[in-house]
Design an enzyme around this catalytic site. Structure first.
Site, PDB file in Angstrom:
ATOM      1  N   CYS A   1     113.949  47.345  25.098  1.00 26.40           N
ATOM      2  CA  CYS A   1     112.754  46.525  25.241  1.00 26.40           C
ATOM      3  C   CYS A   1     112.194  46.457  26.659  1.00 26.40           C
ATOM      4  O   CYS A   1     112.886  46.744  27.615  1.00 26.40           O
ATOM      5  CB  CYS A   1     113.065  45.093  24.834  1.00 26.40           C
ATOM      6  SG  CYS A   1     113.633  44.970  23.162  1.00 26.40           S
TER       7      CYS A   1
ATOM      8  N   GLY B   1     109.525  50.412  24.958  1.00 31.72           N
ATOM      9  CA  GLY B   1     109.582  50.011  23.550  1.00 31.72           C
ATOM     10  C   GLY B   1     108.240  50.234  22.893  1.00 31.72           C
ATOM     11  O   GLY B   1     107.213  49.780  23.410  1.00 31.72           O
TER      12      GLY B   1
ATOM     13  N   ASN C   1     115.816  41.586  26.324  1.00 30.57           N
ATOM     14  CA  ASN C   1     116.095  43.018  26.507  1.00 30.57           C
ATOM     15  C   ASN C   1     117.598  43.192  26.634  1.00 30.57           C
ATOM     16  O   ASN C   1     118.213  42.604  27.521  1.00 30.57           O
ATOM     17  CB  ASN C   1     115.388  43.508  27.778  1.00 30.57           C
ATOM     18  CG  ASN C   1     115.758  44.941  28.141  1.00 30.57           C
ATOM     19  OD1 ASN C   1     115.703  45.313  29.310  1.00 30.57           O
ATOM     20  ND2 ASN C   1     116.123  45.759  27.197  1.00 30.57           N
ATOM     21  N   GLY C   2     118.192  44.006  25.749  1.00 27.98           N
ATOM     22  CA  GLY C   2     119.639  44.249  25.810  1.00 27.98           C
ATOM     23  C   GLY C   2     120.271  44.075  24.447  1.00 27.98           C
ATOM     24  O   GLY C   2     119.582  43.873  23.454  1.00 27.98           O
TER      25      GLY C   2
ATOM     26  N   TYR D   1     116.749  57.933  33.270  1.00 30.61           N
ATOM     27  CA  TYR D   1     115.722  58.175  32.252  1.00 30.61           C
ATOM     28  C   TYR D   1     114.790  57.000  31.986  1.00 30.61           C
ATOM     29  O   TYR D   1     113.577  57.165  31.953  1.00 30.61           O
ATOM     30  CB  TYR D   1     116.432  58.582  30.948  1.00 30.61           C
ATOM     31  CG  TYR D   1     115.519  58.747  29.767  1.00 30.61           C
ATOM     32  CD1 TYR D   1     114.669  59.835  29.670  1.00 30.61           C
ATOM     33  CD2 TYR D   1     115.510  57.803  28.746  1.00 30.61           C
ATOM     34  CE1 TYR D   1     113.832  59.985  28.567  1.00 30.61           C
ATOM     35  CE2 TYR D   1     114.670  57.947  27.640  1.00 30.61           C
ATOM     36  CZ  TYR D   1     113.836  59.035  27.570  1.00 30.61           C
ATOM     37  OH  TYR D   1     113.004  59.190  26.499  1.00 30.61           O
TER      38      TYR D   1
END
Ligand code: SF4
Length: 451
Positions: free
Chosen positions: A5, A32, A106-107, A246
């Protein structure tokens, strides 16, 4: 491979912030692409809008105008825990004894089963299948007469990766987990404050980068200004090293290092570690571009844009059928045939997951006339899944899990293949003030995982 996310939040008194949040989310689209949403408060009530799709598909000017207020949080989702559906999209909104709570995450948590069990015992039920709802419920149920106390108390049992933005009617909270696995940055905007998964968002909206939140730090912004209300760093921090390789945009700063520079360094070190003779160095765009430039600078092999990427085609990675995925690669990448005919090339990319995309690309380059194709990968082989917020879920998805370098080279039909060593990857990042999660490269995770 996909990150779970992207988060964006803003507190800007006397400003309408929905439009800014829209631009912030747009700049985080790479984190995302399944759904997007934002919640905005005018100090009295909170309005929310979320839908499946890209930021530009989810919001239009009418929707943005209807989201009135000076505090907001926004979220772009790529689901790694819970299915891809509107029900799991974020932010998540709950009613609590202190009023409305909105949360964006996020995670991935790794102790979901235990946390869910304890909430079931308290007669809680769930409307989503994502771990983010568990976090929201834990905060809602936690002791405390203020949001500060509830948030601090509600997060104590969490294990895993969580960067959070939390909105109440008149406060904005930002949280990083004690291991600092996912990033979160603070900026200043026009008399107010902004938070984002990546500092690169700040430049896009005219905000100024101030700092990265420390692992275990909780910040609040309200009419008294911004302040840290908890410092709870774990004894060993574990920043996801893949953010450098990345996920993050090259213009993002992570642990005081510019991502572009670390990728350039990785390419340079790769050229020293695994030299090769070639007429041209080319990148798999866009993820391999910075490393390919570094490789070219170090080796003296001219860098050319031998492969062009269509910006407008959807993702290939999650297409379930092999045939469609193959077609996707062809639609997405076009070789500049005239440049490659009868040339030996060295192709640089950031990583190899399944190997199917790379095999397709090697085929495309051969058809375009390339004579010898040498692959150089700017990270070590991926041998283990990720349990902390990235969609590498099974060993069977990873070509390097069961195959030797020789077998992978043959499977991809390259003339040679080499990966950057872990030692050189760390060297490329240089000295930073944090530890790393290296789980997908080593099979050793910073937290105990019940597989
Ligand atoms: S396992 Fe890999 S992708 Fe997952 S958090 Fe660790 S370094 Fe990042």
């Amino acid at each position: 491979m996909h990150e779970s996310c992207g988060l964006f939040g803003i507190y800007a008194p006397k400003k309408e912030v929905a439009q800014i949040t829209y631009f912030g989310l747009h700049s985080l689209q790479h984190r995302g692409q399944e759904s997007s949403g934002m919640a905005v408060s005018d100090g009295k009530k909170i309005k929310i809008h979320k839908q499946m799709g890209l930021v530009t598909q989810v919001f239009n000017s009418q929707i943005i105008k209807s989201l009135k207020g000076y505090i907001s949080i926004g979220h772009n989702r790529y689901g790694t825990c819970g299915s891809s559906s509107l029900i799991n999209s974020q932010p998540i909104m709950l009613t609590t004894n202190l009023g409305t709570l909105v949360l964006a995450h996020n995670g991935n948590l790794i102790n979901v089963k235990n946390l869910k069990k304890s909430l079931y015992l308290k007669k809680e039920s769930f409307t989503t299948t994502s771990d983010s709802e568990i976090i929201a419920k834990l905060i809602a149920k936690a002791d405390g007469r203020s949001w500060e106390k509830k948030i601090i108390n509600g997060l104590t049992e969490l294990k895993g990766a969580y960067s959070l933005l939390i909105l109440s009617k008149n406060q904005l909270f930002a949280v990083r987990d004690p291991w600092g696995i996912r990033p979160l940055a603070l900026g200043k905007y026009n008399g107010g404050y902004v938070f984002a998964s990546e500092s690169s968002s700040f430049g896009n909206i005219g905000a100024i980068f101030k700092k990265e939140l420390k692992p275990g730090e909780i910040m609040v912004v309200d009419k008294k200004g911004s302040r840290t209300i908890l410092k709870n760093q774990a004894s060993k921090t574990a920043f996801c090293i893949f953010e450098y390789i990345y996920f993050s945009r090259p213009d993002t700063i992570l642990n005081n290092q510019l991502v572009y520079q670390t990728r350039l360094n990785a390419g340079r070190l790769l050229a020293r570690q695994s030299p090769v003779k070639a007429d041209y160095a080319i990148a798999i765009p866009d993820s391999g571009t910075s490393a390919a430039i570094g490789f070219s600078q170090e080796s003296g092999i001219p860098f050319i844009e031998g492969l062009l990427k269509s910006r407008y085609i959807g993702r290939t990675f999650i297409q379930p059928e092999k045939k469609i995925r193959k077609l996707g690669v062809r639609l997405k990448f076009s070789p500049v045939g005239g440049l490659l005919r009868n040339k030996d090339i060295v192709v640089i990319d950031d990583s190899i997951v399944r190997g199917t995309t790379m095999k397709g690309l090697v085929g495309i380059l051969r058809k375009a006339g390339a004579k010898k194709i040498h692959l150089r990968i700017a990270s070590p082989p991926l041998v283990s899944p990720c349990y902390l917020g990235v969609d590498i879920e099974r060993y069977s998805e990873l070509i390097a899990y069961k195959h030797t370098l020789k077998q992978i080279t043959e499977a991809i039909k390259a003339d040679s293949l080499s990966y950057l060593s872990l030692k050189n990857l760390k060297k490329a990042i240089g000295r930073v003030n944090c530890g790393f999660c290296l789980g997908c490269f080593t099979g050793k995770y910073p937290l105990e995982i019940n597989k």
